[in-house]
Enzyme design. Structure first.
Site, PDB file in Angstrom:
ATOM      1  CB  SER A  22       6.299  47.714  48.370  1.00 36.16           C
ATOM      2  OG  SER A  22       6.637  47.552  47.014  1.00 36.16           O
ATOM      3  CG  ASN A  24      12.036  50.307  43.413  1.00 34.43           C
ATOM      4  OD1 ASN A  24      11.538  49.188  43.584  1.00 34.43           O
ATOM      5  ND2 ASN A  24      11.846  51.291  44.275  1.00 34.43           N
ATOM      6  NE  ARG A  25       9.120  47.441  35.698  1.00 33.49           N
ATOM      7  CZ  ARG A  25       8.640  46.213  35.650  1.00 33.49           C
ATOM      8  NH1 ARG A  25       7.604  45.863  36.356  1.00 33.49           N
ATOM      9  NH2 ARG A  25       9.183  45.295  34.860  1.00 33.49           N
ATOM     10  CG  ASN A  57       7.798  51.819  50.586  1.00 30.71           C
ATOM     11  OD1 ASN A  57       8.608  51.911  49.655  1.00 30.71           O
ATOM     12  ND2 ASN A  57       7.556  50.684  51.194  1.00 30.71           N
ATOM     13  CG  ASN A  74       7.294  48.316  42.898  1.00 34.19           C
ATOM     14  OD1 ASN A  74       6.719  48.971  42.031  1.00 34.19           O
ATOM     15  ND2 ASN A  74       8.359  48.780  43.544  1.00 34.19           N
ATOM     16  CB  THR A  75       3.861  43.528  46.494  1.00 28.91           C
ATOM     17  OG1 THR A  75       5.269  43.291  46.434  1.00 28.91           O
ATOM     18  CG2 THR A  75       3.156  42.241  46.863  1.00 28.91           C
ATOM     19  CG  PHE A 110       8.602  42.660  48.280  1.00 29.98           C
ATOM     20  CD1 PHE A 110       9.087  43.948  48.433  1.00 29.98           C
ATOM     21  CD2 PHE A 110       7.418  42.320  48.938  1.00 29.98           C
ATOM     22  CE1 PHE A 110       8.410  44.882  49.205  1.00 29.98           C
ATOM     23  CE2 PHE A 110       6.745  43.247  49.717  1.00 29.98           C
ATOM     24  CZ  PHE A 110       7.240  44.522  49.842  1.00 29.98           C
ATOM     25  CE  LYS A 150       9.856  52.157  53.883  1.00 28.58           C
ATOM     26  NZ  LYS A 150      11.198  51.743  53.489  1.00 28.58           N
ATOM     27  CG  LEU A 188      21.129  50.199  49.248  1.00 25.69           C
ATOM     28  CD1 LEU A 188      21.490  51.576  49.776  1.00 25.69           C
ATOM     29  CD2 LEU A 188      22.392  49.419  48.995  1.00 25.69           C
TER      30      LEU A 188
HETATM   31  C1  LIG Z   1      15.593  50.232  44.545  1.00 28.89           C
HETATM   32  C2  LIG Z   1      14.779  50.406  45.777  1.00 28.89           C
HETATM   33  C3  LIG Z   1      14.302  49.282  46.446  1.00 28.89           C
HETATM   34  C4  LIG Z   1      13.542  49.425  47.598  1.00 28.89           C
HETATM   35  N1  LIG Z   1      13.121  48.313  48.256  1.00 28.89           N
HETATM   36  C5  LIG Z   1      12.421  48.437  49.405  1.00 28.89           C
HETATM   37  C6  LIG Z   1      12.020  47.298  50.129  1.00 28.89           C
HETATM   38  O1  LIG Z   1      12.301  46.160  49.753  1.00 28.89           O
HETATM   39  N2  LIG Z   1      11.310  47.482  51.276  1.00 28.89           N
HETATM   40  C7  LIG Z   1      10.987  48.737  51.749  1.00 28.89           C
HETATM   41  O2  LIG Z   1      10.363  48.847  52.799  1.00 28.89           O
HETATM   42  N3  LIG Z   1      11.380  49.835  51.083  1.00 28.89           N
HETATM   43  C8  LIG Z   1      12.084  49.716  49.940  1.00 28.89           C
HETATM   44  N4  LIG Z   1      12.486  50.840  49.284  1.00 28.89           N
HETATM   45  C9  LIG Z   1      12.086  52.156  49.786  1.00 28.89           C
HETATM   46  C10 LIG Z   1      13.156  52.796  50.667  1.00 28.89           C
HETATM   47  O3  LIG Z   1      13.406  52.044  51.825  1.00 28.89           O
HETATM   48  C11 LIG Z   1      12.734  54.222  51.064  1.00 28.89           C
HETATM   49  O4  LIG Z   1      11.559  54.139  51.831  1.00 28.89           O
HETATM   50  C12 LIG Z   1      12.478  55.102  49.866  1.00 28.89           C
HETATM   51  O5  LIG Z   1      13.424  54.857  48.848  1.00 28.89           O
HETATM   52  C13 LIG Z   1      12.529  56.580  50.240  1.00 28.89           C
HETATM   53  O6  LIG Z   1      13.794  56.924  50.733  1.00 28.89           O
HETATM   54  P1  LIG Z   1      14.898  57.676  49.832  1.00 28.89           P
HETATM   55  O7  LIG Z   1      14.214  58.853  49.200  1.00 28.89           O
HETATM   56  O8  LIG Z   1      15.977  58.049  50.815  1.00 28.89           O
HETATM   57  O9  LIG Z   1      15.358  56.709  48.817  1.00 28.89           O
HETATM   58  C14 LIG Z   1      13.238  50.719  48.104  1.00 28.89           C
HETATM   59  C15 LIG Z   1      13.739  51.843  47.436  1.00 28.89           C
HETATM   60  C16 LIG Z   1      14.498  51.706  46.302  1.00 28.89           C
HETATM   61  C17 LIG Z   1      15.012  52.934  45.606  1.00 28.89           C
END
Ligand SMILES: Cc1cc2nc3c(=O)[nH]c(=O)nc-3n(C[C@H](O)[C@H](O)[C@H](O)COP(=O)(O)O)c2cc1C
Length: 358
Positions: free
Chosen positions: A183, A118-119, A248, A185-186, A122, A219, A71
């Site tokens: 992630s 999301n995609r 994640n 997306n990488t 990073f 993670k 976030l």
């Molecule tokens: C838009 C978006 C971007 C995210 N970016 C990252 C990130 O950069 N690094 C990471 O470790 N997790 C990232 N996450 C994953 C969140 O930290 C979390 O692990 C995941 O969304 C599950 O939690 P939630 O169900 O409460 O959203 C992202 C999630 C969302 C929705």
């Protein structure tokens, strides 16, 4: 000077929510992040007592709910989030060099399921600028986690060096670090979760960890096989990692490419968290994340032996109200069961299965 409280921010969220939900998700995110630094100035300095703290690794969270990574990718709103009743704030994922991320659109809402897809890939300003942003932040005694990842175009060997450099840089200013190898997306990132590669990655971090010891988490993805999960935990214990952050986002091709979070992830994330707690058996911290949207989820996690959780999607859909609700429930239960502090409440939930938490 205007004087806001967490309740004011919750009301602002409630008022603007219907309108924001009609706007482009990423624009709304960027606009909100810009507004947060303005709003932050009007919020009081947070106070929290020893009775509210929860020990995680070598640090103390101010409450059992933290902000999940992604976030505040660029660490531009640390003070805003620290002034809310988050127990800890995690920024990133930070990569060594800045990168713009994937092409648009890359953030989608699935409102009916209280989920996001999301995609992003990073997108971040890179370690140099983000380091400066962190230095500037006050943090108000809240713990700060820095989540680190590899650049998109790096090979495996280059990735090892990047994690090393990122650890070295941020260990000097963070309270804890998180290696993000999950992630979706990488390209190739999740391959770092395989036993041999993870062992090599952690071995390459040994040197910098000895120089600057800091709490370190891995993670993980919710899409791991049970064998892979067991091996990761085995390696994490062997390499004396502080804990695991589970999980994640997940892949659900029926919704399109990218990672799914929120309601749609909840059941899967819960099953992985439960498994982590069972296998780790107290030898690792397990930070739960994935679809957490009420105190009930926290209570269930406590009853399974967990301690702290993080949120992302539910903060988008509920705003600070989710933090207010959870903290009210914690206060109420401490009174109901005549407990002195949150640590005692966590132990009570663990040792009294079936106790009412309403
Ligand atoms: C838009 C978006 C971007 C995210 N970016 C990252 C990130 O950069 N690094 C990471 O470790 N997790 C990232 N996450 C994953 C969140 O930290 C979390 O692990 C995941 O969304 C599950 O939690 P939630 O169900 O409460 O959203 C992202 C999630 C969302 C929705």
């Amino acid at each position: 000077m205007l004087c806001f409280t967490e309740n004011t921010v919750a009301s602002l969220h409630r008022i603007f929510y219907p309108f924001f939900m009609t706007l482009n998700p990423e624009w709304t995110h960027d606009f909100s992040m810009d507004s947060f630094s303005q709003i932050e100035k009007h919020l009081p300095i947070p106070t929290f007592s020893n009775e509210e703290k929860v020990k995680v690794g070598n640090g103390y969270w101010a409450s059992p709910i933290g902000l999940a990574a992604g976030l505040d990718k660029n660490a531009t709103a640390i003070d805003f989030f620290s002034k809310l009743s988050f127990g800890a704030v995690e920024v990133g994922t930070v990569t060594l060099r800045p990168q713009s991320g994937n092409t648009y659109p890359r953030l989608m809402r699935i409102i009916s399921k209280r989920s996001l897809r999301n995609r992003m890939g990073f997108n971040n300003q890179g370690s140099h600028l983000i380091f400066k942003n962190i230095i500037k932040a006050n943090r108000y005694h809240k713990l700060l986690g820095v989540n680190i990842g590899k650049n998109k175009d790096s090979t495996e060997e280059e990735a090892f060096v990047e994690y090393q450099m990122l650890y070295q840089k941020f260990a000097t200013i963070a309270d804890y670090l998180v290696i993000n190898i999950s992630s979706p997306n990488t390209p190739g990132l999740r391959l770092l979760q395989s036993k041999k590669t993870l062992q090599n990655l952690l071995m390459s971090l040994d040197e910098v960890r000895i120089k600057t010891p800091k709490d370190l988490f891995i993670k993980i993805s919710p899409d791991l096989s049970s064998k892979d999960l067991e091996e990761i935990i085995e390696v994490a214990i062997e390499k004396k990692i502080t804990g695991i952050i589970a999980t994640n986002t997940t892949i659900m091709p029926e919704y399109g490419t990218g990672g799914i979070s929120g309601g749609l992830l909840k059941a899967l994330a819960k099953s992985i968290q439960k498994r982590c707690l069972e296998i780790a058996h107290g030898h690792l911290e397990v930070i739960g994340v994935g679809g957490v949207d009420s105190f009930d989820d926290l209570w269930e996690f406590w009853s399974e032996g967990g301690r702290v959780m993080q949120i992302y999607s539910s903060f988008i859909y509920q705003g600070p109200k989710i933090l207010i609700n959870i903290n009210e429930q914690i206060k109420k239960l401490k009174i109901k069961y005549q407990l002195n502090n949150t640590e005692e409440l966590i132990s009570f939930a663990r040792s009294t299965p079936g106790a009412s938490f309403k």
